[in-house]
Design an enzyme around this catalytic site. Sequence first.
Site, PDB file in Angstrom:
ATOM      1  N   SER A 115       0.989  -1.193   0.046  1.00 18.61           N
ATOM      2  CA  SER A 115      -0.056   0.040  -0.132  1.00 18.61           C
ATOM      3  C   SER A 115       0.871   1.299   0.044  1.00 18.61           C
ATOM      4  O   SER A 115       1.541   1.316   0.908  1.00 18.61           O
ATOM      5  CB  SER A 115      -1.207  -0.052   1.135  1.00 18.61           C
ATOM      6  OG  SER A 115      -0.194   0.063   2.330  1.00 18.61           O
ATOM      7  N   HIS A 236      -2.377  -6.890   3.081  1.00 18.36           N
ATOM      8  CA  HIS A 236      -1.469  -7.464   3.644  1.00 18.36           C
ATOM      9  C   HIS A 236      -1.996  -9.197   3.994  1.00 18.36           C
ATOM     10  O   HIS A 236      -1.140 -10.083   4.239  1.00 18.36           O
ATOM     11  CB  HIS A 236      -0.785  -6.959   4.851  1.00 18.36           C
ATOM     12  CG  HIS A 236       0.318  -5.774   4.602  1.00 18.36           C
ATOM     13  ND1 HIS A 236       0.750  -5.106   5.688  1.00 18.36           N
ATOM     14  CD2 HIS A 236       0.554  -5.352   3.590  1.00 18.36           C
ATOM     15  CE1 HIS A 236       1.499  -4.261   5.087  1.00 18.36           C
ATOM     16  NE2 HIS A 236       1.360  -4.213   3.934  1.00 18.36           N
ATOM     17  N   GLN A 244      -5.577  -2.693   7.930  1.00 20.37           N
ATOM     18  CA  GLN A 244      -4.108  -3.316   7.351  1.00 20.37           C
ATOM     19  C   GLN A 244      -3.338  -3.940   8.574  1.00 20.37           C
ATOM     20  O   GLN A 244      -2.853  -5.285   8.305  1.00 20.37           O
ATOM     21  CB  GLN A 244      -3.367  -2.416   6.538  1.00 20.37           C
ATOM     22  CG  GLN A 244      -2.231  -3.334   5.794  1.00 20.37           C
ATOM     23  CD  GLN A 244      -1.509  -2.276   4.739  1.00 20.37           C
ATOM     24  OE1 GLN A 244      -2.027  -1.981   3.751  1.00 20.37           O
ATOM     25  NE2 GLN A 244      -0.459  -1.407   5.155  1.00 20.37           N
ATOM     26  N   GLU A 245      -2.982  -3.243   9.452  1.00 19.85           N
ATOM     27  CA  GLU A 245      -2.112  -3.851  10.542  1.00 19.85           C
ATOM     28  C   GLU A 245      -2.488  -3.577  11.791  1.00 19.85           C
ATOM     29  O   GLU A 245      -2.941  -2.714  12.258  1.00 19.85           O
ATOM     30  CB  GLU A 245      -0.875  -3.251  10.515  1.00 19.85           C
ATOM     31  CG  GLU A 245       0.083  -3.559   9.284  1.00 19.85           C
ATOM     32  CD  GLU A 245       1.280  -2.911   9.298  1.00 19.85           C
ATOM     33  OE1 GLU A 245       2.003  -2.693  10.409  1.00 19.85           O
ATOM     34  OE2 GLU A 245       1.701  -2.202   8.168  1.00 19.85           O
ATOM     35  N   GLU A 288       4.041  -9.393   6.238  1.00 22.93           N
ATOM     36  CA  GLU A 288       4.840  -8.872   7.219  1.00 22.93           C
ATOM     37  C   GLU A 288       5.086  -9.817   8.687  1.00 22.93           C
ATOM     38  O   GLU A 288       5.500  -9.332   9.628  1.00 22.93           O
ATOM     39  CB  GLU A 288       4.596  -7.308   7.665  1.00 22.93           C
ATOM     40  CG  GLU A 288       4.511  -6.394   6.632  1.00 22.93           C
ATOM     41  CD  GLU A 288       4.207  -5.240   6.843  1.00 22.93           C
ATOM     42  OE1 GLU A 288       3.854  -4.757   8.298  1.00 22.93           O
ATOM     43  OE2 GLU A 288       4.263  -4.344   6.113  1.00 22.93           O
ATOM     44  N   ASP A 325      -2.309   0.386  11.780  1.00 22.60           N
ATOM     45  CA  ASP A 325      -2.094   0.922  10.711  1.00 22.60           C
ATOM     46  C   ASP A 325      -3.364   0.670   9.815  1.00 22.60           C
ATOM     47  O   ASP A 325      -3.526  -0.452   9.311  1.00 22.60           O
ATOM     48  CB  ASP A 325      -0.840   0.433  10.090  1.00 22.60           C
ATOM     49  CG  ASP A 325      -0.698   0.985   8.594  1.00 22.60           C
ATOM     50  OD1 ASP A 325      -1.287   1.948   8.285  1.00 22.60           O
ATOM     51  OD2 ASP A 325       0.375   0.443   7.768  1.00 22.60           O
ATOM     52  N   GLU A 370      -2.033   4.676  12.565  1.00 20.86           N
ATOM     53  CA  GLU A 370      -1.468   5.374  11.466  1.00 20.86           C
ATOM     54  C   GLU A 370      -2.105   5.367  10.426  1.00 20.86           C
ATOM     55  O   GLU A 370      -3.061   4.448  10.080  1.00 20.86           O
ATOM     56  CB  GLU A 370      -0.311   4.294  11.341  1.00 20.86           C
ATOM     57  CG  GLU A 370       0.482   4.458   9.879  1.00 20.86           C
ATOM     58  CD  GLU A 370       1.601   3.408   9.707  1.00 20.86           C
ATOM     59  OE1 GLU A 370       1.897   3.243   8.459  1.00 20.86           O
ATOM     60  OE2 GLU A 370       2.091   2.693  10.614  1.00 20.86           O
ATOM     61  N   ASP A 397       1.631   8.683   7.204  1.00 21.05           N
ATOM     62  CA  ASP A 397       2.396   7.704   6.408  1.00 21.05           C
ATOM     63  C   ASP A 397       2.108   8.132   5.157  1.00 21.05           C
ATOM     64  O   ASP A 397       2.999   8.991   4.447  1.00 21.05           O
ATOM     65  CB  ASP A 397       2.117   6.261   6.654  1.00 21.05           C
ATOM     66  CG  ASP A 397       2.765   5.464   5.700  1.00 21.05           C
ATOM     67  OD1 ASP A 397       3.898   5.858   5.041  1.00 21.05           O
ATOM     68  OD2 ASP A 397       2.530   4.108   5.768  1.00 21.05           O
ATOM     69  N   LYS A 422       9.711   5.995   6.117  1.00 18.57           N
ATOM     70  CA  LYS A 422      10.348   5.012   5.232  1.00 18.57           C
ATOM     71  C   LYS A 422      11.219   5.832   4.141  1.00 18.57           C
ATOM     72  O   LYS A 422      10.862   6.231   3.320  1.00 18.57           O
ATOM     73  CB  LYS A 422       9.127   4.402   4.473  1.00 18.57           C
ATOM     74  CG  LYS A 422       7.943   3.646   5.380  1.00 18.57           C
ATOM     75  CD  LYS A 422       6.738   3.303   4.502  1.00 18.57           C
ATOM     76  CE  LYS A 422       5.637   2.833   5.379  1.00 18.57           C
ATOM     77  NZ  LYS A 422       4.545   2.532   4.788  1.00 18.57           N
ATOM     78  N   HIS A 451       9.695  -0.558   8.184  1.00 17.23           N
ATOM     79  CA  HIS A 451      10.051  -1.218   7.139  1.00 17.23           C
ATOM     80  C   HIS A 451       9.216  -1.182   6.048  1.00 17.23           C
ATOM     81  O   HIS A 451       8.238  -0.489   5.924  1.00 17.23           O
ATOM     82  CB  HIS A 451       9.879  -2.801   7.339  1.00 17.23           C
ATOM     83  CG  HIS A 451       8.916  -3.157   7.966  1.00 17.23           C
ATOM     84  ND1 HIS A 451       8.320  -4.417   8.146  1.00 17.23           N
ATOM     85  CD2 HIS A 451       7.838  -2.464   8.402  1.00 17.23           C
ATOM     86  CE1 HIS A 451       7.353  -4.541   8.644  1.00 17.23           C
ATOM     87  NE2 HIS A 451       6.894  -3.133   8.722  1.00 17.23           N
ATOM     88  N   ARG A 452       8.935  -2.193   4.946  1.00 16.75           N
ATOM     89  CA  ARG A 452       8.086  -2.241   3.933  1.00 16.75           C
ATOM     90  C   ARG A 452       7.440  -3.600   3.800  1.00 16.75           C
ATOM     91  O   ARG A 452       8.244  -4.641   4.438  1.00 16.75           O
ATOM     92  CB  ARG A 452       8.538  -1.742   2.545  1.00 16.75           C
ATOM     93  CG  ARG A 452       9.066  -0.381   2.547  1.00 16.75           C
ATOM     94  CD  ARG A 452       8.184   0.703   3.019  1.00 16.75           C
ATOM     95  NE  ARG A 452       6.825   0.758   2.126  1.00 16.75           N
ATOM     96  CZ  ARG A 452       6.418   1.671   1.477  1.00 16.75           C
ATOM     97  NH1 ARG A 452       7.294   2.529   1.082  1.00 16.75           N
ATOM     98  NH2 ARG A 452       5.507   1.678   0.977  1.00 16.75           N
ATOM     99  N   SER A 453       6.462  -3.904   3.226  1.00 17.53           N
ATOM    100  CA  SER A 453       5.869  -5.332   3.194  1.00 17.53           C
ATOM    101  C   SER A 453       6.821  -6.069   2.229  1.00 17.53           C
ATOM    102  O   SER A 453       6.904  -7.451   2.612  1.00 17.53           O
ATOM    103  CB  SER A 453       4.348  -5.262   2.611  1.00 17.53           C
ATOM    104  OG  SER A 453       4.448  -4.456   1.439  1.00 17.53           O
ATOM    105  N   LYS A 474       9.098   0.034  13.461  1.00 16.77           N
ATOM    106  CA  LYS A 474       8.182  -1.112  12.895  1.00 16.77           C
ATOM    107  C   LYS A 474       8.766  -1.772  11.865  1.00 16.77           C
ATOM    108  O   LYS A 474       8.927  -1.325  10.777  1.00 16.77           O
ATOM    109  CB  LYS A 474       6.749   0.135  12.348  1.00 16.77           C
ATOM    110  CG  LYS A 474       5.847  -0.608  12.378  1.00 16.77           C
ATOM    111  CD  LYS A 474       4.623   0.333  11.598  1.00 16.77           C
ATOM    112  CE  LYS A 474       4.181  -0.119  10.448  1.00 16.77           C
ATOM    113  NZ  LYS A 474       2.945   0.473   9.843  1.00 16.77           N
TER     114      LYS A 474
END
Length: 503
Positions: A115, A236, A244-245, A288, A325, A370, A397, A422, A451-453, A474
Amino acid sequence: MDQKKLILLKFLEFSILVLEMSSKKNQLRAYVEKHKIAEKLEDALNSCLDKLPEEPFSFLAAKLLELAPPPVVDHLHGRQILDSRGNPTVEVDVYCKINGEVKLMARSSAPSGASTGSSEALELRDKDEKTYLGKGVLKACKNVDEKISPVLQGKELKSLVLLDEIMCKTDGTELKTKLGGNSITACSFALATAGAKLLDQPLFMYLAENFYGKENMPSKFTLPVPMVNILNGGKHAGGKLKIQEFMIVPSKDIPFSQRLKNVTTVYHHLGKLLVKRYGVSAKNLGDEGGFAPLLDTADEALEAIEEAIKSAGFTVGTDIRLAMDAAASEFYDEKTQKYEIVEGEWVTTEELVDWWVALVERHPAICSIEDGLHETDYKGWISMQEKLGDKIMLVMDDVTTSNPRLIKQGIEEKWANSLLLKINQIGTIMEGFEAVRLIHNELQGNVIVSHRSGETTNSVIADLAVGVGAGYIKTGATARGERTCKYNRLLQIEEYLISKEML
């Protein structure tokens, strides 16, 4: 040939050899005098006699190496590798010229997001559907070899900021549309790693020197609090869960190693709980490393996590807090300007903000949200900051994409109180430094290095979080090698800081 002629010939050969040796000696003598080598050798010997080191030859070798030309970048090489999702990404090797020899000094790579915000640096892809479904990065690798490498050749690695500036100027665009943000990020990471190695420093120290300046280096460092992805929804995972998270956040009042132990314990307890409640497939992992059960609502997910925290022997909200997130841009309809926060139920901006307020009231252990709104829903961001900003972290973000220009706008308009950083969103570590300074100095807010996915097994962001004094990091679940390598690096840094009395 008679004996006399043979002797004469030998004499001539010997005379020529003597003359050549004499000429070489003269050249050597001139070289020694020009570079004052005798005086420098004498200085090195005197220094050795003053210090009386245990290993005099090592001491003298180090002293003489100080007189040699500094190591410089010789060239960079880009290659296509695979990230944690099986998609191509860019890896860069940095070769340096050291004492006249060219050596491979460092290697690093760029991550990739699922994303993404519309203002992120361009991830340059080949778009050849026959190769990696169009996701190849050979063009970006070619840019490393043919466009970035030549402009960095001969440059010293003391200043990462200078090297990053050169790359930014070479591209000439804010979003790195000419060279590709993925090629530039991989280069920035690799150059930082090379610089630290050449200076015989831990990477976090090298980054700290470039961030603070040598004269302003802190005497003590802190380790970031991990925000651990424990349950996935959205892009994800798949399924009906829109957010998402879902993350767990340990107390900051305990050592990092204890923080990691606590969240890992909860992670395993949640896995057992999900299997018992929803079946073995509920333990499947998202991009992740978080579990990806087929849940319907945020409350259902949060209640499962709260139960796992308790079953692990911890107190919800004290030992372990909750974070999310939302990635709200992913469930926003730009035509209707509404959000599908629950499948089949569409709400307005005002209704979504009120929904968030009510969710925090139902789950008071929530400490961070987030991307709770669409990246351009600025009125919604301002409203949410007014209603929740004094209670929890509201993290920018997609709305800022780590871009200093957008961060300044967000600070002025009071969108939120914290930033997700990021590096590949903006391109270089140098630009990441600027983003951190804005949040720390102008907003007095929190920075979460992320990080990123789609990740690789480099651990640069762990050192970055420590080097810039970020409060949080994260980097996914405490599972999968591309995630745990960052946590393991933080354990190494913790041990180093304790041994040097710098923590």
